[in-house]
Design a protein around this motif. Structure first.
Motif, PDB file in Angstrom:
ATOM      1  N   ALA A  12      30.693  72.605  73.112  1.00  0.00           N
ATOM      2  CA  ALA A  12      31.463  73.664  73.767  1.00  0.00           C
ATOM      3  C   ALA A  12      32.386  74.370  72.789  1.00  0.00           C
ATOM      4  N   GLY A  13      32.792  73.688  71.734  1.00  0.00           N
ATOM      5  CA  GLY A  13      33.684  74.294  70.769  1.00  0.00           C
ATOM      6  C   GLY A  13      32.969  75.012  69.647  1.00  0.00           C
ATOM      7  N   LEU A  14      31.641  75.048  69.675  1.00  0.00           N
ATOM      8  CA  LEU A  14      30.863  75.679  68.611  1.00  0.00           C
ATOM      9  C   LEU A  14      30.403  77.066  69.044  1.00  0.00           C
ATOM     10  N   LEU A  15      30.169  77.935  68.064  1.00  0.00           N
ATOM     11  CA  LEU A  15      29.844  79.333  68.331  1.00  0.00           C
ATOM     12  C   LEU A  15      28.468  79.681  67.793  1.00  0.00           C
ATOM     13  N   GLN A  42      22.236  79.862  50.408  1.00  0.00           N
ATOM     14  CA  GLN A  42      22.868  79.651  49.112  1.00  0.00           C
ATOM     15  C   GLN A  42      23.759  78.400  49.101  1.00  0.00           C
ATOM     16  N   GLY A  43      23.852  77.728  50.240  1.00  0.00           N
ATOM     17  CA  GLY A  43      24.629  76.493  50.318  1.00  0.00           C
ATOM     18  C   GLY A  43      26.122  76.685  50.437  1.00  0.00           C
ATOM     19  N   LEU A  44      26.559  77.911  50.749  1.00  0.00           N
ATOM     20  CA  LEU A  44      27.998  78.185  50.833  1.00  0.00           C
ATOM     21  C   LEU A  44      28.589  77.763  52.173  1.00  0.00           C
ATOM     22  N   VAL A  45      27.792  77.766  53.198  1.00  0.00           N
ATOM     23  CA  VAL A  45      28.240  77.324  54.514  1.00  0.00           C
ATOM     24  C   VAL A  45      27.074  76.593  55.182  1.00  0.00           C
ATOM     25  N   THR A  46      27.393  75.528  55.895  1.00  0.00           N
ATOM     26  CA  THR A  46      26.338  74.713  56.500  1.00  0.00           C
ATOM     27  C   THR A  46      26.631  74.527  57.976  1.00  0.00           C
ATOM     28  N   PRO A  47      26.165  75.449  58.815  1.00  0.00           N
ATOM     29  CA  PRO A  47      26.411  75.308  60.250  1.00  0.00           C
ATOM     30  C   PRO A  47      25.651  74.120  60.830  1.00  0.00           C
ATOM     31  N   GLU A  48      26.104  73.676  61.968  1.00  0.00           N
ATOM     32  CA  GLU A  48      25.391  72.606  62.668  1.00  0.00           C
ATOM     33  C   GLU A  48      24.160  73.205  63.343  1.00  0.00           C
ATOM     34  N   ARG A  49      23.259  72.324  63.744  1.00  0.00           N
ATOM     35  CA  ARG A  49      22.022  72.765  64.394  1.00  0.00           C
ATOM     36  C   ARG A  49      21.872  72.047  65.730  1.00  0.00           C
ATOM     37  N   THR A  50      21.425  72.798  66.736  1.00  0.00           N
ATOM     38  CA  THR A  50      21.095  72.176  68.012  1.00  0.00           C
ATOM     39  C   THR A  50      19.720  71.536  67.904  1.00  0.00           C
ATOM     40  N   LYS A  51      19.328  70.785  68.912  1.00  0.00           N
ATOM     41  CA  LYS A  51      17.994  70.168  68.922  1.00  0.00           C
ATOM     42  C   LYS A  51      16.906  71.225  68.852  1.00  0.00           C
ATOM     43  N   SER A  52      17.209  72.412  69.351  1.00  0.00           N
ATOM     44  CA  SER A  52      16.239  73.505  69.328  1.00  0.00           C
ATOM     45  C   SER A  52      16.254  74.267  68.011  1.00  0.00           C
ATOM     46  N   GLY A  53      17.180  73.904  67.109  1.00  0.00           N
ATOM     47  CA  GLY A  53      17.225  74.543  65.800  1.00  0.00           C
ATOM     48  C   GLY A  53      18.176  75.715  65.696  1.00  0.00           C
ATOM     49  N   TYR A  54      18.934  75.994  66.767  1.00  0.00           N
ATOM     50  CA  TYR A  54      19.859  77.124  66.721  1.00  0.00           C
ATOM     51  C   TYR A  54      21.095  76.764  65.900  1.00  0.00           C
ATOM     52  N   ARG A  55      21.586  77.733  65.144  1.00  0.00           N
ATOM     53  CA  ARG A  55      22.797  77.514  64.346  1.00  0.00           C
ATOM     54  C   ARG A  55      24.030  77.559  65.228  1.00  0.00           C
ATOM     55  N   LYS A  56      24.966  76.644  64.969  1.00  0.00           N
ATOM     56  CA  LYS A  56      26.233  76.611  65.691  1.00  0.00           C
ATOM     57  C   LYS A  56      27.363  76.462  64.676  1.00  0.00           C
ATOM     58  N   PHE A  57      28.417  77.270  64.853  1.00  0.00           N
ATOM     59  CA  PHE A  57      29.508  77.340  63.880  1.00  0.00           C
ATOM     60  C   PHE A  57      30.814  76.843  64.498  1.00  0.00           C
ATOM     61  N   GLN A  59      35.183  76.274  64.047  1.00  0.00           N
ATOM     62  CA  GLN A  59      36.287  77.086  63.533  1.00  0.00           C
ATOM     63  C   GLN A  59      36.417  76.935  62.025  1.00  0.00           C
ATOM     64  N   GLN A  60      36.146  75.725  61.520  1.00  0.00           N
ATOM     65  CA  GLN A  60      36.194  75.518  60.071  1.00  0.00           C
ATOM     66  C   GLN A  60      35.144  76.360  59.360  1.00  0.00           C
ATOM     67  N   HIS A  61      33.948  76.476  59.964  1.00  0.00           N
ATOM     68  CA  HIS A  61      32.909  77.322  59.380  1.00  0.00           C
ATOM     69  C   HIS A  61      33.363  78.781  59.327  1.00  0.00           C
ATOM     70  N   ILE A  62      34.007  79.226  60.403  1.00  0.00           N
ATOM     71  CA  ILE A  62      34.460  80.614  60.463  1.00  0.00           C
ATOM     72  C   ILE A  62      35.493  80.897  59.380  1.00  0.00           C
TER      73      ILE A  62
END
Length: 226
Positions: A12-15, A42-57, A59-62
């Motif tokens: 819920a806290g991911l974007l 380029q390895g500068l930011v590494t968002p999390e991934r859902t089971k379906s493969g969608y990127r989730k960011f 606040q630290q990522h932002i």
């Protein structure tokens, strides 16, 4: 059941990419989904991934993206140099930003070093109740994430509490700081009008430093006379 609820709470806290763009495009109009994906490649930011493969960011990522984009746009740094700056930060060191003074570098980097409430409590050993008391007294911001210097602030509050000076006792300190901030803002505004040149954060910080020096001198005299 508990694990599933925890996972839902974290998600819920991911974007999504779209939500990240909505937060950042006002400041970085050229930001696109493809650019976000390129920064990830380029390895500068590494968002999390859902089971379906969608990127989730998070606040630290932002905040990390905001720093990357600022260093690109305002300081013209290539991605290789930006990666080195990020590596230094990740290792807990103070990086050098080419072309920026130490004070400017500190101002650029400070907002990017953010901690969740759990990370802040782990770093200081504070209980959730004590952190809540510090927030209620206005000594720390009521926010989802905290600036990195909140570690030093909360640690100092814990040390004071050991001597019987609790956050509740320090409400007057917060009120005094707010009055000083208003005083500095008026002074900076007046100087800017007289000089015809807008004055910025560095000028405010310089005046704040002078006030700290005066305050320390007054305290020392109080101790000497007691």
């Amino acid at each position: 059941m508990a694990a599933a609820a925890s996972a839902q709470s974290q998600a819920a806290g991911l974007l999504s990419i779209g939500q990240v763009l909505a937060r950042l495009q006002d400041d970085f109009s050229d930001l696109t989904p493809s650019k976000l994906r390129f920064l990830e490649e380029q390895g500068l930011v590494t968002p999390e991934r859902t089971k379906s493969g969608y990127r989730k960011f998070s606040q630290q990522h932002i905040e990390r993206l905001r720093l990357i984009l600022t260093l690109q746009r305002d300081h013209y740094l290539p991605l290789k140099v930006i990666a080195e700056v990020l590596d230094e930060m990740d290792e807990g060191r103070d990086p050098i930003i080419p072309g920026a003074s130490p004070r400017s570098a500190s101002m650029i980097l400070a907002p990017q070093r953010v901690l969740s409430s759990d990370e802040l409590r782990r770093a200081t050993g504070a209980s959730a109740r004590f952190l809540g008391e510090a927030i209620a007294a206005g000594l720390l911001p009521a926010a989802e994430v905290f600036p990195h210097d909140a570690v030093a602030q909360l640690s100092a509050l814990l040390k004071l509490a050991e001597r019987g000076i609790t956050p509740r006792h320090l409400r007057s300190l917060r009120v005094s700081a707010e009055r000083e901030a208003e005083l500095i803002a008026r002074a900076v505004s007046t100087r800017g009008v007289k000089s015809g040149t807008p004055l910025g954060t560095e000028d405010s910080l310089e005046l704040a430093g002078h006030l700290d020096t005066v305050r320390s001198g007054v305290l020392r005299r109080c101790f000497a006379s007691s």
